[in-house]
Write a protein that holds these residues in place. Structure first.
Motif, mmCIF file in Angstrom:
data_model
loop_
_atom_site.group_PDB
_atom_site.id
_atom_site.type_symbol
_atom_site.label_atom_id
_atom_site.label_comp_id
_atom_site.label_asym_id
_atom_site.label_seq_id
_atom_site.Cartn_x
_atom_site.Cartn_y
_atom_site.Cartn_z
ATOM 1 N N ALA A 71 0.840 -1.209 0.000
ATOM 2 C CA ALA A 71 0.000 0.000 0.000
ATOM 3 C C ALA A 71 0.871 1.253 0.000
ATOM 4 C CB ALA A 71 -0.945 0.002 1.192
ATOM 5 N N ASN A 72 2.126 1.114 0.363
ATOM 6 C CA ASN A 72 3.060 2.230 0.323
ATOM 7 C C ASN A 72 3.196 2.774 -1.108
ATOM 8 O OD1 ASN A 72 5.210 3.840 1.740
ATOM 9 N ND2 ASN A 72 6.437 2.891 0.133
ATOM 10 N N LYS A 73 3.017 1.911 -2.088
ATOM 11 C CA LYS A 73 3.100 2.319 -3.486
ATOM 12 C C LYS A 73 1.813 3.039 -3.915
ATOM 13 C CE LYS A 73 5.546 -0.313 -6.289
ATOM 14 N NZ LYS A 73 6.712 0.506 -6.308
ATOM 15 N N ASP A 74 0.677 2.451 -3.574
ATOM 16 C CA ASP A 74 -0.637 2.973 -3.948
ATOM 17 C C ASP A 74 -1.645 2.083 -3.229
ATOM 18 O OD1 ASP A 74 -3.168 2.643 -5.699
ATOM 19 O OD2 ASP A 74 -2.243 4.413 -6.579
ATOM 20 N N PHE A 75 -2.726 2.638 -2.753
ATOM 21 C CA PHE A 75 -3.649 1.826 -1.966
ATOM 22 C C PHE A 75 -4.312 0.721 -2.781
ATOM 23 C CE2 PHE A 75 -6.611 4.928 -3.629
ATOM 24 C CZ PHE A 75 -7.814 4.254 -3.731
ATOM 25 N N ARG A 76 -4.287 0.827 -4.106
ATOM 26 C CA ARG A 76 -4.867 -0.214 -4.960
ATOM 27 C C ARG A 76 -3.818 -1.149 -5.554
ATOM 28 N NH1 ARG A 76 -7.975 4.031 -8.490
ATOM 29 N NH2 ARG A 76 -5.929 4.857 -8.198
ATOM 30 N N TYR A 77 -2.555 -0.915 -5.263
ATOM 31 C CA TYR A 77 -1.471 -1.679 -5.879
ATOM 32 C C TYR A 77 -1.600 -3.182 -5.629
ATOM 33 C CZ TYR A 77 3.173 -2.864 -7.533
ATOM 34 O OH TYR A 77 4.218 -3.418 -8.228
ATOM 35 N N LEU A 78 -1.953 -3.556 -4.421
ATOM 36 C CA LEU A 78 -2.072 -4.973 -4.080
ATOM 37 C C LEU A 78 -3.098 -5.674 -4.966
ATOM 38 C CD1 LEU A 78 -1.417 -7.409 -2.220
ATOM 39 C CD2 LEU A 78 -3.208 -6.572 -0.707
#
Length: 109
Positions: A71-78
């Motif tokens: 989520a550090n990258k983007d909250f939807r990344y996962l």
């Protein structure tokens, strides 16, 4: 194992570098984590070279990473990037061990 198409979807100890995750999103290994990892190194089913490298790398880094670190990258990344990519990725040594021994992080396709 009852789920032959089960796949490992957790983060490996090499993934933080591969995904550019900063150290501050890792969780410092506590004494129990270190003790358990050293115990795992002795188990028969973790004697394969890849598992030994994985566990030793985690011990040397001193951190563990949970999937929510992405989520550090983007909250939807996962959900939008990592899970779709990892379900296609073939990591033979992890998949084989997951099918045979049952991994903690599994996803069924």
């Amino acid at each position: 194992m009852a789920i032959p198409k089960a796949k490992f979807i957790g983060l490996s100890s090499a993934d933080p570098d591969a995904y550019g995750l900063p150290r501050n999103v890792g969780i410092k290994l506590n004494d129990k984590d270190v003790s358990r990892a050293k115990e795992l190194l002795k188990y028969r089913w973790f004697q394969k070279k890849h598992w030994q490298e994985e566990i030793k790398r985690m011990l040397s880094i001193g951190l563990k990473y949970e999937l929510d670190a992405l989520a550090n990258k983007d909250f939807r990344y996962l959900t939008k990037t990592y899970l779709p990519e990892s379900s296609k990725r073939k990591i033979g040594w992890i998949s084989a061990a997951s099918r045979r021994y049952g991994a903690v992080y599994l996803c069924c396709s």
